[in-house]
Design an enzyme around this catalytic site. Structure first.
Site, PDB file in Angstrom:
ATOM      1  N   SER A 183      51.149  10.122 -15.741  1.00  0.00           N
ATOM      2  CA  SER A 183      52.182  10.156 -16.768  1.00  0.00           C
ATOM      3  C   SER A 183      51.763  11.183 -17.817  1.00  0.00           C
ATOM      4  CB  SER A 183      52.287   8.756 -17.383  1.00  0.00           C
ATOM      5  OG  SER A 183      53.164   8.747 -18.466  1.00  0.00           O
TER       6      SER A 183
ATOM      7  N   LYS B 298      54.908  12.462 -13.789  1.00  0.00           N
ATOM      8  CA  LYS B 298      55.966  11.837 -14.607  1.00  0.00           C
ATOM      9  C   LYS B 298      55.934  12.491 -15.974  1.00  0.00           C
ATOM     10  CE  LYS B 298      55.998   7.341 -16.899  1.00  0.00           C
ATOM     11  NZ  LYS B 298      55.975   5.885 -16.668  1.00  0.00           N
TER      12      LYS B 298
ATOM     13  N   LYS C 202      57.236  12.556 -19.845  1.00  0.00           N
ATOM     14  CA  LYS C 202      57.880  11.809 -20.918  1.00  0.00           C
ATOM     15  C   LYS C 202      58.923  12.722 -21.548  1.00  0.00           C
ATOM     16  CE  LYS C 202      55.550   7.908 -21.004  1.00  0.00           C
ATOM     17  NZ  LYS C 202      56.201   6.596 -20.853  1.00  0.00           N
TER      18      LYS C 202
ATOM     19  N   ASP D   7      60.658   9.930 -17.849  1.00  0.00           N
ATOM     20  CA  ASP D   7      60.676   8.612 -18.496  1.00  0.00           C
ATOM     21  C   ASP D   7      61.052   8.791 -19.965  1.00  0.00           C
ATOM     22  OD1 ASP D   7      60.261   6.054 -19.422  1.00  0.00           O
ATOM     23  OD2 ASP D   7      58.087   6.048 -19.104  1.00  0.00           O
TER      24      ASP D   7
ATOM     25  N   GLU E 211      63.579   7.128 -15.614  1.00  0.00           N
ATOM     26  CA  GLU E 211      63.107   5.793 -15.994  1.00  0.00           C
ATOM     27  C   GLU E 211      63.589   5.427 -17.392  1.00  0.00           C
ATOM     28  OE1 GLU E 211      58.839   5.568 -15.734  1.00  0.00           O
ATOM     29  OE2 GLU E 211      58.769   3.540 -16.535  1.00  0.00           O
TER      30      GLU E 211
ATOM     31  N   ASP F 214      62.299  -0.100 -16.568  1.00  0.00           N
ATOM     32  CA  ASP F 214      60.963  -0.556 -16.952  1.00  0.00           C
ATOM     33  C   ASP F 214      61.151  -1.664 -17.994  1.00  0.00           C
ATOM     34  OD1 ASP F 214      58.398  -0.883 -17.974  1.00  0.00           O
ATOM     35  OD2 ASP F 214      58.187   1.135 -18.760  1.00  0.00           O
TER      36      ASP F 214
ATOM     37  N   LYS G 126      55.364  -3.723 -14.030  1.00  0.00           N
ATOM     38  CA  LYS G 126      54.154  -3.803 -14.864  1.00  0.00           C
ATOM     39  C   LYS G 126      53.886  -5.273 -15.082  1.00  0.00           C
ATOM     40  CE  LYS G 126      54.757   0.267 -17.799  1.00  0.00           C
ATOM     41  NZ  LYS G 126      55.442   0.693 -19.033  1.00  0.00           N
TER      42      LYS G 126
ATOM     43  N   GLY H  39      51.931   1.717 -15.528  1.00  0.00           N
ATOM     44  CA  GLY H  39      50.627   1.652 -16.193  1.00  0.00           C
ATOM     45  C   GLY H  39      50.807   1.439 -17.684  1.00  0.00           C
TER      46      GLY H  39
END
Ligand code: NPG
Length: 369
Positions: A135, A163, A165, A190, A215, A240, A264, A292
């Site tokens: 991430s 991934k 952000k 995400d 996400e 998520d 998660k 994570g």
């Protein structure tokens, strides 16, 4: 088992690089490591994945401590229980999934250590190694060149999935830049709830980058907006923060708000509930992956085993310890140059903290029970 003592070690671990998301920037991870000792003298470890501030979710460290000390642990005190009993024993208490997940993890760890069984074998792992994803935070200087530099470093280390952000103002262009530099790399984004239903057409602009998924683009409560987005764009919508239990995960899937699930354990109250979500999704052919929470080696061990379940068909946020920490509090998890990580086979769910390192990063120790 029966509890003799539960201690929380409040630790502060500097991050190797600031981690910036749409909800803030973090320089140091403040986390609670739970040490549960049974009356038989077996010790189990858990990690409470909450943060000091309630910014990712409503949960935060001080509240988690109160929930554990005053509401959850008193329900286990003085009684004989198994780790599988913990969710039922805690069920009258609403909310606080990270607090309950941390205690369930410590109980599972103690139980598996006493039985000499690895968490991977307990939970039904089908693989001995897993592909690693990473991430990548929004650079603190807002620069796309810095982002490309960070991504390049991870790809050179071997990571198999990236991934990014994103947030309003840092979304389409950085994604375009990464996609043009690495046309083949499995890529996803995400947003941590940073968008609203007004952005549906705008987010469709991500379709051209052949993403694995987007996400949690919108607020965790706005299920209709996620459904509208899923209907509008080709990129699969993954949830998520909205996913808090197996029941609500199934509702979100049935409703059409969620096509892929990030699992998660801390967000859903522990690995036992997480496994139920995995099983439900697996049966229905819905892809899942292991998220994570910047876990230390204590919690990272559990995620590595969880990610080796058969339904975890997408790479997770299962990076090596050095993605966040140098040193980690445990023996580090080291990714191979091929981007694969060995699933832990030692007894228990956690990896044990190294006493000297634990001492050096501990800022407070509190007896909870
Ligand atoms: O690799 O452990 C990791 C971090 C993955 O991006 C990641 N986690 O929003 O999913 C998230 C984010 C997070 C980390 C959220 C810590 C809250 C706390």
């Amino acid at each position: 088992m029966k509890i003799d003592k539960v201690v929380i070690h409040h630790v502060e671990m500097p991050l190797v690089r600031p981690f910036r998301t749409s909800f803030g920037v973090e320089y140091v991870r403040h986390v609670g490591l739970i040490e549960l000792t049974t009356t038989d003298g077996v010790v189990g470890w858990g990690e409470c994945v909450s943060s000091p501030e309630p910014t990712y979710s409503h949960e935060f460290n001080d509240a988690a401590v109160l929930a554990m000390r005053d509401h959850l642990l008193p329900r286990l005190a003085g009684r004989e229980f198994t780790a599988e009993d913990v969710p039922d024993v805690f069920s009258p208490v609403r909310g606080h999934p990270m607090a309950r997940g941390a205690l369930e993890m410590a109980a599972l760890d103690a139980q598996l250590r006493a039985a000499g069984q690895s968490f991977a074998s307990y939970i039904g792992s089908t693989r001995t190694e897993i592909p690693c994803g990473v991430s990548v935070g929004i650079p603190v200087d807002d620069s796309i060149d810095t982002l490309l530099d960070h991504v390049n470093g991870y790809i050179e280390q071997g990571y198999r999935r990236i991934k990014l952000k994103i947030q309003p103002g840092f979304d389409i262009e950085p994604t375009r830049a990464v996609r043009s530099a690495w046309p083949e790399i499995p890529l996803q984004v995400d947003a941590n709830q940073a968008y609203s239903r007004d952005h549906i057409d705008y987010l469709a602009g991500l379709d051209e980058f052949d993403l694995l998924l987007i996400e949690q683009p919108m607020h965790e409560d706005d299920l209709v907006a996620h459904k509208w987005l899923a209907d509008r764009i080709e990129t699969p919508v993954c949830l998520d923060e909205s996913v808090i239990s197996v029941n609500n995960a199934e509702s979100l899937i049935d409703f059409g708000a969620c096509e892929i699930v990030n699992i998660k354990a801390g967000r859903v109250g522990g690995y036992l509930e997480a496994k139920k979500i995995h099983d439900m999704a697996f049966e229905r052919g819905i892809p899942v992956w292991c998220g994570g929470m910047e876990e230390t080696g204590v919690g990272r061990a559990a995620n590595m085993a969880f990610a080796s379940l058969p339904g975890c068909t997408l790479p997770g946020d299962t990076s090596g310890s050095d993605r966040f920490y140098a040193p980690d509090v445990t023996e580090p998890f080291v990714m191979g140059a091929d981007g694969m990580m060995q699933v832990p086979t030692e007894p228990g769910i956690s990896r044990l903290p190294i006493p000297e390192i634990l001492t050096s990063i501990t800022v407070a120790t509190e007896v909870l029970a």
